[in-house]
Design a protein around this motif. Structure first.
Motif, short mmCIF file in Angstrom:
data_model
loop_
_atom_site.label_atom_id
_atom_site.label_comp_id
_atom_site.label_asym_id
_atom_site.label_seq_id
_atom_site.Cartn_x
_atom_site.Cartn_y
_atom_site.Cartn_z
N VAL A 165 0.85 -1.20 0.00
CA VAL A 165 0.00 0.00 0.00
C VAL A 165 0.88 1.25 0.00
N LYS A 166 0.63 2.14 -0.94
CA LYS A 166 1.37 3.40 -1.03
C LYS A 166 0.38 4.56 -1.08
N THR A 167 0.76 5.66 -0.43
CA THR A 167 -0.11 6.83 -0.36
C THR A 167 0.42 7.93 -1.28
N VAL A 168 -0.46 8.42 -2.15
CA VAL A 168 -0.11 9.52 -3.06
C VAL A 168 -0.99 10.72 -2.72
N TYR A 169 -0.35 11.81 -2.34
CA TYR A 169 -1.07 13.02 -1.94
C TYR A 169 -1.13 14.00 -3.10
N MET A 170 -2.36 14.34 -3.51
CA MET A 170 -2.57 15.32 -4.57
C MET A 170 -2.73 16.69 -3.92
N GLU A 171 -1.66 17.43 -3.87
CA GLU A 171 -1.64 18.73 -3.20
C GLU A 171 -2.07 19.82 -4.17
N CYS A 172 -2.98 20.68 -3.71
CA CYS A 172 -3.44 21.78 -4.57
C CYS A 172 -4.08 22.84 -3.68
N ASP A 173 -3.75 24.11 -3.93
CA ASP A 173 -4.29 25.19 -3.09
C ASP A 173 -5.74 25.48 -3.46
N LEU A 174 -6.45 26.07 -2.50
CA LEU A 174 -7.89 26.29 -2.65
C LEU A 174 -8.22 27.23 -3.81
N ASP A 175 -7.42 28.27 -4.02
CA ASP A 175 -7.70 29.21 -5.12
C ASP A 175 -7.67 28.50 -6.47
N THR A 176 -6.70 27.60 -6.64
CA THR A 176 -6.62 26.85 -7.90
C THR A 176 -7.81 25.92 -8.04
N LEU A 177 -8.20 25.28 -6.95
CA LEU A 177 -9.35 24.37 -6.99
C LEU A 177 -10.63 25.11 -7.38
N ILE A 178 -10.81 26.29 -6.82
CA ILE A 178 -12.01 27.09 -7.14
C ILE A 178 -11.98 27.52 -8.61
N SER A 179 -10.80 27.88 -9.10
CA SER A 179 -10.70 28.36 -10.49
C SER A 179 -10.94 27.26 -11.51
N ARG A 180 -10.70 26.01 -11.13
CA ARG A 180 -10.88 24.90 -12.09
C ARG A 180 -12.16 24.11 -11.80
N ASP A 181 -13.08 24.70 -11.04
CA ASP A 181 -14.32 24.02 -10.64
C ASP A 181 -15.47 24.45 -11.56
N PRO A 182 -15.73 23.71 -12.65
CA PRO A 182 -16.75 24.13 -13.62
C PRO A 182 -18.17 24.10 -13.07
N LYS A 183 -18.43 23.26 -12.07
CA LYS A 183 -19.79 23.15 -11.52
C LYS A 183 -20.03 24.15 -10.39
N GLY A 184 -19.00 24.87 -10.00
CA GLY A 184 -19.16 25.86 -8.94
C GLY A 184 -19.43 25.27 -7.58
N LEU A 185 -18.97 24.05 -7.34
CA LEU A 185 -19.25 23.38 -6.06
C LEU A 185 -18.59 24.10 -4.89
N TYR A 186 -17.36 24.57 -5.10
CA TYR A 186 -16.66 25.26 -4.01
C TYR A 186 -17.37 26.56 -3.63
N ARG A 187 -17.82 27.30 -4.62
CA ARG A 187 -18.51 28.57 -4.34
C ARG A 187 -19.83 28.30 -3.61
N ARG A 188 -20.50 27.24 -4.02
CA ARG A 188 -21.76 26.88 -3.35
C ARG A 188 -21.49 26.42 -1.92
N ALA A 189 -20.39 25.70 -1.73
CA ALA A 189 -20.03 25.25 -0.38
C ALA A 189 -19.65 26.44 0.50
N LEU A 190 -18.92 27.39 -0.07
CA LEU A 190 -18.52 28.58 0.69
C LEU A 190 -19.72 29.44 1.07
N SER A 191 -20.75 29.42 0.23
CA SER A 191 -21.96 30.20 0.52
C SER A 191 -22.92 29.45 1.44
N GLY A 192 -22.61 28.17 1.72
CA GLY A 192 -23.45 27.39 2.62
C GLY A 192 -24.50 26.55 1.94
N ASP A 193 -24.54 26.57 0.60
CA ASP A 193 -25.56 25.80 -0.12
C ASP A 193 -25.29 24.30 -0.06
N ILE A 194 -24.02 23.91 0.05
CA ILE A 194 -23.65 22.50 0.13
C ILE A 194 -23.06 22.23 1.51
#
Length: 239
Positions: free
Chosen positions: A166-195
């Motif tokens: 068993v080996k662990t691979v960590y996919m590291e990525c900052d929040l700003d990049t995740l929000i910018s590449r989120d086509p469904k807007g899930l992060y913005r909805r989560a930040l607003s409390g919708d999710i």
């Protein structure tokens, strides 16, 4: 499809029988002597069996080219590129003849883990079930890649204790990049409390303490990340 043992044996015997008949026929054409045909046929096939046995015994002691199963548990926030990278790496491995199973978290959620929710206990149960599948696959010399968020260090350590495969691979990525590449807007909805219970926003994500490989998808291209993970897997599966 894979041949059953009886079918494989029947094919082997029929092939050997055809070889014996052909050798006997050619020998008879050259010598016109049944006794010579018998001696040549028996001697040749006995010698062939002995040489094959010795050949296999020698290769059994050669480690070069042998591979072993591996279970990769990926961990990273939604949108960090786990599934995309896993598919790219799996394609490279399959092209090289490796047996690979991509365990996509969303796919397994709808089948094996459809009864689970998103509480911490259910998330851990989800990973635990996938861990069992990964262990069985690795035991059968398959490279299993589990592409899930896998947010809690406690369950990651539990999976790690399944064995050295068993080996662990960590996919590291900052929040700003995740929000910018989120086509469904899930992060913005989560930040607003919708999710609710959204990992990294309203649910915790615990960074792994000692991952075997860290891939920063904000700084690397897909090709660079795929090559690094591919080389890592080759190193870990090489006997």
């Amino acid at each position: 499809m894979i041949d059953a043992r009886k079918r494989a044996l029947a094919k082997t015997l029929s092939w050997r029988g055809a070889a014996i008949v052909l050798l006997g026929f050619v020998t008879y054409l050259l010598t016109n002597d049944i006794k010579t045909v018998t001696y040549v046929t028996l001697f040749y096939h006995t010698l062939q069996l002995v040489v094959f046995f010795l050949h296999e015994r020698v290769w059994n002691h050669v480690k070069w080219g042998k591979t072993k199963g591996l279970f990769i548990q990926m961990t990273g926030l939604s949108g960090s590129g786990k599934t995309t990278l896993s598919r790219a790496v799996a394609k490279k491995l399959i092209n090289e003849g490796y047996k690979v199973e991509l365990m996509d978290g969303d796919e397994y959620r709808t089948e094996l883990c459809r009864d689970l929710g998103f509480s911490k206990e259910d998330r851990n149960s989800n990973i635990r079930r996938l861990g069992f599948v990964g262990k069985v696959l690795a035991r059968n010399n398959v490279i299993a890649i589990m592409a899930t968020i896998n947010p809690y260090e406690e369950i990651r350590k539990e999976i790690k204790e399944l064995g050295p495969f068993v080996k662990t691979v960590y996919m590291e990525c900052d929040l700003d990049t995740l929000i910018s590449r989120d086509p469904k807007g899930l992060y913005r909805r989560a930040l607003s409390g919708d999710i609710k219970n959204f990992t990294g926003i309203s649910d915790p994500f615990e960074c792994p303490e000692h991952p075997d490989l860290i891939i920063n998808t904000a700084d690397e291209s897909l090709e660079e990340s795929a090559e690094r993970m591919y080389r890592f897997i080759l190193k870990e599966t090489d006997n």
